[in-house]
Write an enzyme that holds these catalytic residues in place. Structure first.
Site, PDB file in Angstrom:
ATOM      1  N   GLU A 103       0.507  -1.162   0.007  1.00 46.89           N
ATOM      2  CA  GLU A 103      -0.059  -0.128   0.002  1.00 46.89           C
ATOM      3  C   GLU A 103       0.612   1.180   0.171  1.00 46.89           C
ATOM      4  O   GLU A 103       0.421   2.416   0.987  1.00 46.89           O
ATOM      5  CB  GLU A 103      -0.979   0.175   1.472  1.00 46.89           C
ATOM      6  N   GLU A 126      -4.669  -9.329   0.149  1.00 47.22           N
ATOM      7  CA  GLU A 126      -5.743  -8.941   1.209  1.00 47.22           C
ATOM      8  C   GLU A 126      -6.939  -8.444   0.771  1.00 47.22           C
ATOM      9  O   GLU A 126      -7.565  -7.708  -0.237  1.00 47.22           O
ATOM     10  CB  GLU A 126      -5.279  -7.302   1.408  1.00 47.22           C
TER      11      GLU A 126
HETATM   12  O1  AHR Z   1      -5.035  -5.617   7.394  1.00 45.82           O
HETATM   13  C1  AHR Z   1      -5.048  -4.562   7.952  1.00 45.82           C
HETATM   14  C2  AHR Z   1      -4.238  -3.843   6.539  1.00 45.82           C
HETATM   15  O2  AHR Z   1      -5.129  -3.387   5.817  1.00 45.82           O
HETATM   16  C3  AHR Z   1      -2.966  -3.795   6.359  1.00 45.82           C
HETATM   17  O3  AHR Z   1      -2.226  -3.952   7.204  1.00 45.82           O
HETATM   18  C4  AHR Z   1      -3.087  -2.750   4.801  1.00 45.82           C
HETATM   19  O4  AHR Z   1      -2.127  -3.481   4.554  1.00 45.82           O
HETATM   20  C5  AHR Z   1      -3.770  -2.790   5.317  1.00 45.82           C
HETATM   21  O5  AHR Z   1      -4.960  -1.429   4.925  1.00 45.82           O
END
Ligand code: AHR
Length: 487
Positions: free
Chosen positions: A173, A296
């Site tokens: 990110e 994710e």
């Molecule tokens: O999964 C929680 C957070 O969500 C992670 O650390 C990040 O990459 C995303 O914003």
């Protein structure tokens, strides 16, 4: 009646087993307590890894595990987490709860965890606040069998043979917590960093670039145009958040039927996201050499009342199970581009497959969905067309049934979910003539969940009717099922 038409002659390719991957971050009680309790704990463990968690993860065939973050990755310095435990650096985990991270779980422990689960490690390196040298020496530490000072440190720490880690993420990110970069800037940084991801012996790193927040198509365009030829994978993050404001994401367990359907509808958006990112990627990479990695995904609700807001602990109901089924069916159907996905996060954080409290462990409904879908791993996807009525409430509607199918070793597996909160569904499976069929199902009321005092939800046998080769089934309301056909 719903019809599900299978066409084994049409396929998008093999469903990469890594689509069934998971994610473990130094966040809340995911690593500490959830997976790692330390060798001296009274909780049964092998080399510090809790046995109940490892056994449960082995059972669903976890193929790959991502670590150490997430946002934590871009603040993590791997050398803090190696060597004698007493000498490891203590740091404040500023992203997640402000707790002290003692680094007792580091590279050796993560790779030991992967060894016990029997999965591939996926390490996310630090681009945001680290250096190229740091990242490149981490790769050398893990993958080189040469007699260098870096390898000698690994030997001194008890690991003679290189682990040979294949999957390397370069930043996380980076448009946000990983440095607030513009895509053009990150593309240049990625090009520079990836240059120093060296191959040692047979261990060629699979280089994964940081992708979009889901809806940012420009990020994908810029990355593919300016750095596409240097990467093997590009990530995408997408969370299902029912609420319309980040401060009000909605409760994990207390929701209306309208919120239930809204959540499913938002989860189903994954199809549109992948389709559009794939179209951009295909413009620059028509051979589909670069894999899309959704590293994710999952439901993100308000934390459980009374728990640390920085720990992201939430319960997991049948609604989560349906979100998992919708999403995994979408990934299967996009297996020509999606090569890996990692549910956030394995234990005690967001849409977990396991919850722990002391020495107790709970298998969530989402866990059971991964069990029902595991036959798809490395199977040949086959075309599966669903014709179903819509369900929903108010202005929200979506098809009642979601499905995907694959074949392996002469067997066809169809996974399907009935998204209706209260209506069963009769479904006919067309297109193949079956000799025999069997089914398994997870079903419950939309708010039901498993907890430490009672776990009412588990996988049960499902009656599947075979008559003159024709297959039909009655799915209960709010259910996820696996049907196996002997064709
Ligand atoms: O999964 C929680 C957070 O969500 C992670 O650390 C990040 O990459 C995303 O914003």
């Amino acid at each position: 009646m719903t019809t599900i038409t299978l066409n084994p002659a049409r396929s998008r390719g093999t469903i990469n087993k890594n689509i069934y991957g998971h994610f473990s971050e130094h966040l809340g009680r995911c690593i500490y307590q959830g997976l790692f309790v330390g060798k001296d704990s009274k909780i049964p463990n092998v080399n510090g890894m809790r046995t109940d968690a490892v056994e449960a993860l082995k059972k669903i065939g976890v193929p790959v595990l991502r670590w150490p973050g997430g946002c934590f990755a871009d603040e993590y310095h791997w050398e803090d987490g190696i060597g004698p435990e007493a000498g490891r650096k203590r740091m404040v985990n500023t992203h997640w709860g402000g707790v002290v991270e003692d680094n007792s779980f580091g590279t050796h422990e993560f790779l030991e965890l992967c060894r016990q689960i029997g999965c591939e490690p996926y390490i996310n390196a630090n681009l945001g606040s680290g250096t190229i040298r740091e990242m490149s020496e981490w790769i050398e530490y893990c993958n080189s069998d040469g007699d260098s000072t870096v390898s000698q440190r690994r030997w001194a720490n008890g690991q003679k043979k290189a682990w040979g880690v294949k999957y390397w993420g370069i930043g996380n990110e980076n448009w946000g917590c990983g440095g607030n970069m513009r895509p053009e800037y990150y593309a240049d940084e990625f090009r520079r960093y990836q240059t120093y991801c060296r191959q040692y012996g047979e261990y060629k790193p699979f280089k994964i670039a940081c992708g979009t927040s889901g809806l940012d198509y420009n990020w994908t365009r810029v990355l593919m145009e300016q750095a596409g030829r240097y990467m093997d994978g590009l990530t995408c993050h997408y969370y299902t958040v029912p609420g319309d404001a980040w401060e009000h994401k909605g409760s994990a367990t207390d929701f209306t039927t309208a919120e239930f359907y809204k959540t499913l509808k938002k989860a189903a958006r994954m199809d549109e996201l992948i389709t559009r990112h794939d179209a951009i990627m295909t413009h620059y990479d028509p051979e589909k050499r670069v894999g899309l990695i959704v590293d994710e995904w999952g439901c993100w609700f308000d934390v459980e009342p009374g728990t640390n807001p920085g720990f992201l602990y939430q319960q997991n109901t049948m609604r989560d199970a349906l979100v998992a089924a919708i999403t995994l069916n979408i990934f299967n159907r996009h297996c020509d581009r999606v090569i890996m996905a990692n549910l956030a996060q394995t234990v005690n954080v967001l849409q977990s497959v396991l919850l722990t409290e002391g020495d107790k462990v709970v298998l969530t409904p989402t866990y059971h969905v991964f069990d029902l879908f595991k036959a798809h791993q490395n199977a040949r996807e086959i075309d599966c067309f669903v014709s179903a009525k819509d369900v929903g409430e108010g202005d929200i509607s979506l098809p009642q049934i979601t499905a995907s199918a694959s074949e392996k070793d002469g067997r066809i597996t169809v996974t399907l979910a009935n998204l209706s909160a209260d209506q069963p569904a009769e479904a006919a499976l067309n297109g193949v003539s079956a000799k025999a069929a069997r089914g398994r199902v997870l079903a419950g009321e939309i708010h039901q969940y498993n907890d430490f005092d009672a776990s009412p939800l588990s996988v049960q046998p499902l009656d599947v009717l075979v008559k003159d080769g024709a297959v039909s089934v009655c799915l209960p309301a709010c259910a996820v099922a696996e049907i196996t056909l002997e064709a």
